[in-house]
Design a protein around this motif. Structure first.
Motif, mmCIF file in Angstrom:
data_model
loop_
_atom_site.group_PDB
_atom_site.id
_atom_site.type_symbol
_atom_site.label_atom_id
_atom_site.label_comp_id
_atom_site.label_asym_id
_atom_site.label_seq_id
_atom_site.Cartn_x
_atom_site.Cartn_y
_atom_site.Cartn_z
ATOM 1 N N SER A 60 0.821 -1.208 0.000
ATOM 2 C CA SER A 60 0.000 0.000 0.000
ATOM 3 C C SER A 60 0.863 1.271 0.000
ATOM 4 N N PRO A 61 0.517 2.255 -0.828
ATOM 5 C CA PRO A 61 1.309 3.494 -0.864
ATOM 6 C C PRO A 61 1.367 4.199 0.488
ATOM 7 N N TRP A 62 0.341 4.026 1.330
ATOM 8 C CA TRP A 62 0.365 4.676 2.644
ATOM 9 C C TRP A 62 1.384 3.986 3.559
ATOM 10 N N THR A 63 1.376 2.664 3.522
ATOM 11 C CA THR A 63 2.359 1.922 4.324
ATOM 12 C C THR A 63 3.766 2.212 3.818
ATOM 13 N N GLN A 64 3.909 2.325 2.487
ATOM 14 C CA GLN A 64 5.217 2.620 1.917
ATOM 15 C C GLN A 64 5.797 3.931 2.444
ATOM 16 N N ARG A 65 4.910 4.937 2.597
ATOM 17 C CA ARG A 65 5.402 6.220 3.137
ATOM 18 C C ARG A 65 6.055 5.995 4.497
ATOM 19 N N ALA A 66 5.352 5.241 5.343
ATOM 20 C CA ALA A 66 5.851 5.022 6.705
ATOM 21 C C ALA A 66 7.139 4.209 6.690
ATOM 22 N N GLN A 67 7.161 3.146 5.884
ATOM 23 C CA GLN A 67 8.355 2.288 5.838
ATOM 24 C C GLN A 67 9.554 3.059 5.311
ATOM 25 N N TRP A 68 9.297 3.834 4.265
ATOM 26 C CA TRP A 68 10.384 4.594 3.644
ATOM 27 C C TRP A 68 10.965 5.579 4.659
ATOM 28 N N ALA A 69 10.084 6.270 5.395
ATOM 29 C CA ALA A 69 10.565 7.255 6.375
ATOM 30 C C ALA A 69 11.366 6.561 7.491
ATOM 31 N N LEU A 70 10.883 5.434 7.972
ATOM 32 C CA LEU A 70 11.600 4.726 9.048
ATOM 33 C C LEU A 70 12.958 4.241 8.537
ATOM 34 N N ASP A 71 12.975 3.700 7.329
ATOM 35 C CA ASP A 71 14.229 3.183 6.778
ATOM 36 C C ASP A 71 15.206 4.325 6.469
ATOM 37 N N HIS A 72 14.668 5.420 5.967
ATOM 38 C CA HIS A 72 15.500 6.593 5.687
ATOM 39 C C HIS A 72 16.243 7.038 6.948
ATOM 40 N N HIS A 73 15.525 6.959 8.061
ATOM 41 C CA HIS A 73 16.118 7.406 9.324
ATOM 42 C C HIS A 73 16.822 6.274 10.085
ATOM 43 N N ARG A 74 16.927 5.123 9.446
ATOM 44 C CA ARG A 74 17.586 3.951 10.060
ATOM 45 C C ARG A 74 16.975 3.596 11.412
ATOM 46 N N ILE A 75 15.664 3.652 11.475
ATOM 47 C CA ILE A 75 14.972 3.275 12.714
ATOM 48 C C ILE A 75 14.577 1.802 12.584
ATOM 49 N N GLY A 76 15.027 0.994 13.513
ATOM 50 C CA GLY A 76 14.733 -0.443 13.455
ATOM 51 C C GLY A 76 13.283 -0.710 13.860
ATOM 52 N N TYR A 77 12.663 -1.658 13.194
ATOM 53 C CA TYR A 77 11.287 -2.027 13.537
ATOM 54 C C TYR A 77 10.993 -3.410 12.975
ATOM 55 N N THR A 78 9.961 -4.008 13.527
ATOM 56 C CA THR A 78 9.492 -5.273 12.977
ATOM 57 C C THR A 78 8.268 -4.962 12.133
ATOM 58 N N PHE A 79 8.216 -5.552 10.928
ATOM 59 C CA PHE A 79 7.035 -5.306 10.093
ATOM 60 C C PHE A 79 6.042 -6.442 10.275
ATOM 61 N N GLU A 80 4.797 -6.061 10.493
ATOM 62 C CA GLU A 80 3.743 -7.076 10.628
ATOM 63 C C GLU A 80 2.696 -6.851 9.559
ATOM 64 N N HIS A 81 2.394 -7.906 8.837
ATOM 65 C CA HIS A 81 1.402 -7.776 7.768
ATOM 66 C C HIS A 81 -0.001 -7.759 8.373
ATOM 67 N N TYR A 82 -0.772 -6.763 7.973
ATOM 68 C CA TYR A 82 -2.129 -6.609 8.487
ATOM 69 C C TYR A 82 -3.107 -7.351 7.578
ATOM 70 N N ILE A 83 -4.070 -8.026 8.188
ATOM 71 C CA ILE A 83 -5.108 -8.662 7.379
ATOM 72 C C ILE A 83 -6.387 -7.849 7.570
ATOM 73 N N PRO A 84 -6.793 -7.078 6.528
ATOM 74 C CA PRO A 84 -7.981 -6.236 6.671
ATOM 75 C C PRO A 84 -9.183 -7.053 7.168
ATOM 76 N N VAL A 85 -10.048 -6.434 7.896
ATOM 77 C CA VAL A 85 -11.267 -6.997 8.480
ATOM 78 C C VAL A 85 -10.904 -7.991 9.589
ATOM 79 N N VAL A 86 -10.224 -9.080 9.217
ATOM 80 C CA VAL A 86 -9.904 -10.146 10.177
ATOM 81 C C VAL A 86 -9.019 -9.618 11.318
#
Ligand SMILES: N[C@@H](CCC(=O)N[C@@H](CS)C(=O)NCC(=O)O)C(=O)O
Length: 240
Positions: free
Chosen positions: A12-38
């Motif tokens: 998703s382009p919205w998630t990409q914005r967040a990931q790109w910003a975190l990676d740009h700033h070298r902020i470590g994080y765990t990514f969790e895939h969201y399942i809509p509705v469920v």
């Protein structure tokens, strides 16, 4: 290192914005895939957001949840080590991108509804193959309701084209605000909705890639596809 989790939809382009910003700033994080509705109830509990519209990305931190892609990018700016991404120009480009992405969402949902392959790919839950189609179509119906994504195809494409015309006119020296910024990231998300970037950056299965591709627009805006590819080459740092 405190545990930080980004919950999102990797394509998703919205998630990409967040990931790109975190990676740009070298902020470590765990990514969790969201399942809509469920996944909604559990995410509401984790983000302490019992009511109101819930969307991803959401960043879960030991100090609380940060929701909304732009707020996550600003949060990354405030704690990260890279150059600042948020600039005033983002305020100008955000409504342009949101209008285009709203239209793109309608087109993608329709394309998924028409593609048994994309439906199968979109359901990652372990279940018999025969159930994946109906499950995916239930999901697209719920998202359509939630976001009111109902544009006639031509109107949706025109909206996207308007945003891309503005992008073409706004680029100076390869950037929208003098140097690389969140405005470029935001508008590259609109290009994602006509021709997804290479799998090296955002891997997509074939049916999903097709659902995100608008061949007419990709041809008409080939220069912007090339701009986006170069932006990724130059600025998309890999996750820490
Ligand atoms: N304003 C929000 C919008 C995010 C958004 O639209 N997220 C969609 C991405 S397709 C979403 O969460 N879809 C899944 C759902 O609503 O369950 C942001 O910038 O983060």
């Amino acid at each position: 290192m405190p545990k930080v989790t980004l919950v999102g939809l990797h394509y998703s382009p919205w998630t990409q914005r967040a990931q790109w910003a975190l990676d740009h700033h070298r902020i470590g994080y765990t990514f969790e895939h969201y399942i809509p509705v469920v996944g909604e109830l559990l995410l509401r509990a984790r983000a302490r957001k019992p009511t109101g519209r819930l969307s991803v990305p959401i960043l879960l931190t030991p100090h609380g949840a940060v929701s909304d892609s732009i707020r996550i990018a600003r949060h990354a700016d405030s704690i990260g080590s890279g150059s600042k991404l948020y600039v005033d120009a983002v305020e100008r480009w955000l409504p342009i991108a949101e209008s285009a992405l709203d239209a793109a969402r309608a087109l993608v949902l329709r394309a998924v509804e028409a593609s048994p392959l994309a439906q199968e790919e979109s359901v990652s839950l372990p279940m018999p193959r025969a159930l994946k189609g109906p499950t995916a179509r239930f999901g697209t119906m719920m998202l359509r309701r939630k976001y009111g994504a109902r544009y006639p195809e031509q109107e949706a494409e025109e909206r996207i084209a308007e945003a891309l015309d503005a992008l073409r006119a706004g680029l100076v020296g390869g950037y929208l605000a003098g140097d690389f910024s969140l405005a470029d990231i935001v508008m590259s998300g609109v290009v994602q909705a006509i021709k997804p970037v290479d799998d090296r950056y955002i891997p997509l299965q074939p049916g999903t890639r097709e659902a995100w591709t608008r061949p007419r627009l990709a041809e008409r805006y080939a220069d912007l596809v090339a701009w986006r590819d170069q932006l990724f080459e130059q600025h998309r740092r890999q996750p820490s």
